[in-house]
Write an enzyme that holds these catalytic residues in place. Structure first.
Site, mmCIF file in Angstrom:
data_model
loop_
_atom_site.group_PDB
_atom_site.id
_atom_site.type_symbol
_atom_site.label_atom_id
_atom_site.label_comp_id
_atom_site.label_asym_id
_atom_site.label_seq_id
_atom_site.Cartn_x
_atom_site.Cartn_y
_atom_site.Cartn_z
ATOM 1 N N VAL A 170 32.704 -45.043 -37.516
ATOM 2 C CA VAL A 170 33.648 -43.924 -37.440
ATOM 3 C C VAL A 170 33.505 -43.188 -36.115
ATOM 4 C CG1 VAL A 170 34.404 -41.773 -38.519
ATOM 5 C CG2 VAL A 170 33.624 -43.674 -39.947
ATOM 6 N N GLY A 227 36.857 -47.076 -43.713
ATOM 7 C CA GLY A 227 37.283 -47.757 -42.485
ATOM 8 C C GLY A 227 37.118 -46.836 -41.295
ATOM 9 N N ILE A 249 42.566 -40.187 -46.699
ATOM 10 C CA ILE A 249 43.480 -39.502 -47.612
ATOM 11 C C ILE A 249 43.320 -37.987 -47.465
ATOM 12 C CG2 ILE A 249 44.124 -39.140 -50.025
ATOM 13 C CD1 ILE A 249 42.906 -41.893 -50.614
ATOM 14 N N LYS A 298 29.335 -36.766 -46.877
ATOM 15 C CA LYS A 298 29.455 -36.418 -48.293
ATOM 16 C C LYS A 298 28.109 -36.157 -48.940
ATOM 17 C CE LYS A 298 29.878 -41.371 -49.125
ATOM 18 N NZ LYS A 298 29.957 -41.685 -47.695
ATOM 19 N N LYS A 307 31.159 -37.423 -54.006
ATOM 20 C CA LYS A 307 32.545 -37.020 -53.760
ATOM 21 C C LYS A 307 33.095 -36.195 -54.921
ATOM 22 C CE LYS A 307 33.277 -41.072 -50.857
ATOM 23 N NZ LYS A 307 33.861 -42.423 -50.757
ATOM 24 N N GLY A 352 38.043 -40.603 -47.291
ATOM 25 C CA GLY A 352 38.419 -41.270 -46.054
ATOM 26 C C GLY A 352 39.633 -40.653 -45.394
ATOM 27 N N GLU A 373 37.403 -32.875 -44.130
ATOM 28 C CA GLU A 373 38.471 -33.655 -44.769
ATOM 29 C C GLU A 373 38.059 -35.100 -45.010
ATOM 30 O OE1 GLU A 373 41.187 -34.239 -46.881
ATOM 31 O OE2 GLU A 373 41.949 -32.532 -45.739
ATOM 32 N N GLU A 424 27.523 -52.601 -48.408
ATOM 33 C CA GLU A 424 26.317 -52.681 -47.596
ATOM 34 C C GLU A 424 25.414 -53.789 -48.138
ATOM 35 O OE1 GLU A 424 25.853 -50.928 -44.933
ATOM 36 O OE2 GLU A 424 27.517 -49.513 -45.153
#
Length: 434
Positions: free
Chosen positions: A17, A307, A137, A106, A206, A135, A130, A191
């Site tokens: 990221v 992603g 969304i 998170k 989350k 992710g 956010e 993973e």
């Protein structure tokens, strides 16, 4: 060209990221400046190893191992290290220096969120997150801002792409859990150690964040009930399909009445979702959050839950918001957790269940099982029986119940397991979304 005030942005971490955030910030700097009303200068990228290979080609001069100096000279700090430490220390240091913070962490927010938000409130800074719950969304802003004037009743979310990919493949192909998990690891969805995903830890973090926002109550991670998907088998998938359901790992946050007071339940487990529900059609590694509010009604947020470049989109949206706040001036907007609703254990939850049993194929067995259920206060809605074997046939009972409390169901399942007519309690699945 418009002259803008310059804001220094420090980036901590250059993984999947972080690298994409840096690349997009450099590539679209002019556009972001127009949106933010400020020039966003990437002052540097703090990493453990400046020479480590990375998927994105970034200027070498931006990299540093001196995170502290980078933080102290920044207006906005983006934390994408992950984990608890040193992320927590770095964020507190950034807040203490007067910087706003953008994070996708998170785990940190679920365990230390109140501490970070209180620190930001003391100095008038803001923490933006956010990207921490779903992710790409957009769900944090809708819950925190758009629905602040409404009363959220319930949230059901598919918030882990790895488990949704696994369950979706099992449903569409009849594949085994282990085989699909291996594919997910090869594709990069899971993973090498998939425990956080398949045992529900990621989804629980989350869920704590979403519930805290939706119900204006600090929800500690340890108050979230959690089950994973490792016990889900192809036969359970088939039985669900035959009954008109699909199995999804859900994060469920809802208002309930418990002990005579309004309370909230926050839980994560594999559940039966009716085929007619929008969440049933969420396929692959996608995420979705279904929100039910008193005035707004039902709302669905759907898209990529993970992603690098997708998550970077949410991170940069927060960066623009932070820059706008800097330009406008004034103190940051704090978190609203003043409702202080009690978070109750799973035993207070009421829902329907599907119980699958292996029993002896003998007269009176069904009556005995029905009697145990009745004694436990669990009412039978449907029964499907199949018989296997010839010499010593065994029957498989798939029992659908009416609504019952988790406490009553748990005691009843224990009684069934101890019964002489029940060889094995194969599975117990809850029904959500009816």
């Amino acid at each position: 060209m418009t002259e803008y005030r310059r804001l220094r942005v420090a980036l901590l971490g250059a993984g999947a990221v972080g690298s994409q955030v840096a690349a997009l910030l450099l590539r679209h700097g002019d556009e972001l400046a127009d949106r933010a009303g400020a020039e966003l200068e990437l002052a540097g990228i703090a990493v453990r190893d400046v020479d480590a290979p990375r998927d994105v080609d970034l200027p070498k001069e931006l990299f540093t191992t001196d995170a502290e100096s980078l933080i102290l000279g920044a207006d906005i700090v983006i934390e994408l290290i992950g984990g608890i430490e040193p992320a927590r220390t770095s964020i507190l240091q950034a807040i203490g220096s007067g910087a706003d913070v953008v994070t996708a962490n998170k785990a940190l927010l679920a365990t230390h969120g109140p501490e970070l938000f209180e620190a930001a409130d003391r100095v008038g800074a803001s923490v933006y997150y956010e990207a921490a719950a779903a992710g790409a969304i957009p769900i944090i802003r809708p819950l925190r801002d758009s629905l602040a004037g409404d009363r959220v009743v319930r949230i059901m979310g598919i918030v882990n792409g790895t488990t949704n990919y696994i369950l979706d493949r099992m449903d569409s192909e009849g594949a085994d859990f282990a085989d699909v998990l291996a594919d997910a690891q090869r594709l990069g969805y899971a993973e090498a150690d998939p425990t956080a995903d398949v045992e529900g830890y990621d989804a629980a973090q989350k869920a704590a964040i979403l519930a805290s926002l939706a119900f204006h109550t600090a929800v500690p991670l340890e108050a979230v009930y959690r089950e994973g998907i490792t016990s889900i088998t192809p036969s359970m998938i088939e039985e669900a399909r035959a009954a008109g359901f699909v199995i999804k790992l859900l994060a469920v946050c809802e208002r309930i009445e418990a002990n005579g007071a309004e309370s909230i339940s926050v839980r994560v487990y594999p559940a039966l979702v009716p085929n007619s529900h929008p969440l049933a059609s969420v396929h692959g590694a996608n995420n979705a959050v279904f929100v039910e509010a008193e005035a707004a009604g039902s709302l669905m947020f759907y898209g990529a839950g993970a992603g690098g470049v997708q998550t970077a989109s949410a991170v940069l949206g927060d960066v623009v918001s932070a820059a706008r706040r800097h330009i406008a001036g004034g103190v940051g907007v704090g978190e609203s957790t003043r409702a202080n609703l009690p978070v109750v254990p799973i035993g207070h939850v009421t829902t329907r269940y599907q119980i699958t049993l292996e029993v002896a194929d003998a007269p009176g067995v069904l009556a005995t099982v029905a009697g145990i259920l009745s004694d436990g206060g669990v009412s039978v809605a449907t029964v499907v029986q199949t018989v296997e074997g010839e010499d010593e046939p065994t029957a498989r009972l798939i029992i659908g119940t009416h609504r019952a409390t988790e406490q009553a169901l748990s005691a009843t399942v224990d009684a069934l397991a101890d019964s002489a007519v029940v060889a094995r309690v194969v599975s117990v699945l809850r029904v959500e979304g009816e």
